[in-house]
Design an enzyme around this catalytic site. Sequence first.
Site, mmCIF file in Angstrom:
data_model
loop_
_atom_site.group_PDB
_atom_site.id
_atom_site.type_symbol
_atom_site.label_atom_id
_atom_site.label_comp_id
_atom_site.label_asym_id
_atom_site.label_seq_id
_atom_site.Cartn_x
_atom_site.Cartn_y
_atom_site.Cartn_z
ATOM 1 N N LYS A 282 0.687 -1.314 0.121
ATOM 2 C CA LYS A 282 0.000 -0.076 0.012
ATOM 3 C C LYS A 282 0.743 1.427 0.124
ATOM 4 O O LYS A 282 0.711 2.101 -0.820
ATOM 5 C CB LYS A 282 -0.881 -0.039 1.275
ATOM 6 N N ARG B 255 2.860 5.968 -3.343
ATOM 7 C CA ARG B 255 3.964 6.967 -3.643
ATOM 8 C C ARG B 255 4.321 6.542 -5.274
ATOM 9 O O ARG B 255 4.775 7.487 -5.863
ATOM 10 C CB ARG B 255 5.263 6.519 -2.836
ATOM 11 N N GLY C 165 -5.213 7.870 5.327
ATOM 12 C CA GLY C 165 -4.117 8.972 5.880
ATOM 13 C C GLY C 165 -2.993 9.056 4.905
ATOM 14 O O GLY C 165 -2.457 10.213 5.056
ATOM 15 N N GLN D 141 4.709 9.269 7.152
ATOM 16 C CA GLN D 141 3.950 10.117 6.519
ATOM 17 C C GLN D 141 4.198 11.684 6.505
ATOM 18 O O GLN D 141 4.028 12.347 5.447
ATOM 19 C CB GLN D 141 2.241 9.800 6.933
ATOM 20 N N ASP E 61 2.105 -1.183 11.762
ATOM 21 C CA ASP E 61 0.519 -1.671 11.260
ATOM 22 C C ASP E 61 0.105 -3.140 11.544
ATOM 23 O O ASP E 61 -0.875 -3.600 11.332
ATOM 24 C CB ASP E 61 0.402 -1.201 9.761
ATOM 25 N N ARG F 247 -6.348 1.668 18.014
ATOM 26 C CA ARG F 247 -6.192 0.112 17.746
ATOM 27 C C ARG F 247 -6.031 -0.445 19.056
ATOM 28 O O ARG F 247 -6.122 -1.460 19.319
ATOM 29 C CB ARG F 247 -5.279 -0.023 16.871
ATOM 30 N N ARG G 17 -7.725 -3.547 9.604
ATOM 31 C CA ARG G 17 -6.469 -4.513 10.004
ATOM 32 C C ARG G 17 -7.233 -4.987 11.284
ATOM 33 O O ARG G 17 -6.636 -6.024 11.588
ATOM 34 C CB ARG G 17 -5.371 -3.779 10.429
HETATM 35 C C1 S3P Z 1 2.354 4.921 6.293
HETATM 36 C C2 S3P Z 1 2.970 5.283 7.303
HETATM 37 C C3 S3P Z 1 2.346 4.893 8.723
HETATM 38 C C4 S3P Z 1 1.497 3.631 8.522
HETATM 39 C C5 S3P Z 1 0.720 3.750 7.588
HETATM 40 C C6 S3P Z 1 1.395 4.058 6.090
HETATM 41 C C7 S3P Z 1 3.156 5.324 4.739
HETATM 42 O O1 S3P Z 1 1.659 5.809 9.334
HETATM 43 O O2 S3P Z 1 0.839 3.273 9.753
HETATM 44 O O3 S3P Z 1 -0.408 2.737 7.331
HETATM 45 O O4 S3P Z 1 2.768 4.707 3.874
HETATM 46 O O5 S3P Z 1 3.810 6.447 5.054
HETATM 47 P P1 S3P Z 1 2.289 6.966 10.050
HETATM 48 O O6 S3P Z 1 3.097 7.972 9.303
HETATM 49 O O7 S3P Z 1 1.203 7.837 10.586
HETATM 50 O O8 S3P Z 1 3.096 6.515 11.247
#
Ligand code: S3P
Length: 441
Positions: free
Chosen positions: A30, A35, A103, A177, A323, A354, A395
């Site tokens: 994912k 990206r 997110g 992120q 995750d 979670r 999840r």
């Molecule tokens: C992700 C970063 C993580 C992860 C999310 C995917 C990413 O989140 O939990 O499922 O693709 O950069 P956080 O940056 O909030 O830790």
Amino acid sequence: MSHASRPGVPSYRVAAGGCVRGEVVVPGDKSVSHRAVLLGAIAEGTTEVEGFLESEDCLATLNAMRAMGVAVERPSPGRVVVDGVGLRGLRAPAAPLDMGNAGTAMRLSMGLLAGQSFGATLTGDESLSRRPMERAAAPLRLMGARIDTTEGHPPVVVHGGATLRGIDYELRVPSAQVKSAILLAGLYAEGRTTVTEHAVTRDHTERMLRAFGVPVESRAGRVSLEGGARLAATHLRVPGDISSAAFFLVAGAIAGEGPFLVRDVGMNPTRTGVLEILRLMGADLRILNPRTAGDEPVADIEVHARELRGIEVPRELVPLAIDEFPVLFVAAACARGTTIVTGAEELRVKESDRIATMAAGLRALGVEATPLADGMRITGGRLGGGRVQSHGDHRIAMAFAVAALRAHDELLIEDVANVATSFPGFAALARGAGLAIDEVR
Ligand code: S3P
């Protein structure tokens, strides 16, 4: 939230017991898929992506790029062709960009939008609308971006026309992120942008930027790039998602019959915390056929069932497995002894809280699970059956489906539609491996 099933909202009914056998191939990663379309969109030339995860989350990113004038084709399953418009070629979207449950789509897009000449509004579903966005907005504002959140949450308005300057920023939360949002804005900034992280988080943005020809320096927890670099279109291969593989690795560890093989799993060292944690718990995991898919390491993982033991999870592994905790909590519930997870407060701001959601579900099954402010204490024991609420968190839904393998009664897992955000086809794949799982309405 109500514990009654909502009409029309699907649930999983999973029979108790059974075992898994044979092999599975999990869908694309994912994080890497998001990206790939994002960077492909602002590259010069045509980027081809193989193994793209066609889940609701990644399609939200893909549709956002289309809404900003990028031609994206999907010629066959898993293949995506992005006609890049270059760093300055995106156009103002005609309507708010709906990021759904994702997110990653929202926070990375905030970084991308910060340096555009036009403004845009980002919205999300009920779950995303509760999640914190200031963690990304605040550093982007330091770069000169003009961003409004709604009391810290979506909708987020990114105003166009700002002149960005590079910053040297220390991450306050371990978040790939946020790091990625800053780096994406850094492409549009004057001078150098540096992000310092105290805990290692996934580095897919850094790797992929390099694949697009952008020099990115990573040294001792500091990542930096120079503004204005051009991205050259490339060919990308997306590895299988280790976060999706994790459900099957735990299934094999707690209820495998013979060797159980999970194929083509992404083995990026910033993602493999789940393997280390399971091994500390006594799991028998064998890494076969290590190779690379584009810029990411990949392997097949063979798992043999073994009795697991409770452990204190080393805090430094938490961001590397963030995750995977829903299903790791299930592993802990099936282990002998007590497992303690701390330093995992980030779990409170995922698609659901979670810590609360997993503790409530495990307790509903009769497991001794004590939520902590930043983690959980779980003592392994007998799993009963009954109703479990996933609170719309993909999840959580999949983790409890795995738990059914060791339950003594049928499980009804409610509100599972969002499994499609990360793992379309999960129920069918799990059924093929041996879970007696049905989707019911
Ligand atoms: C992700 C970063 C993580 C992860 C999310 C995917 C990413 O989140 O939990 O499922 O693709 O950069 P956080 O940056 O909030 O830790």
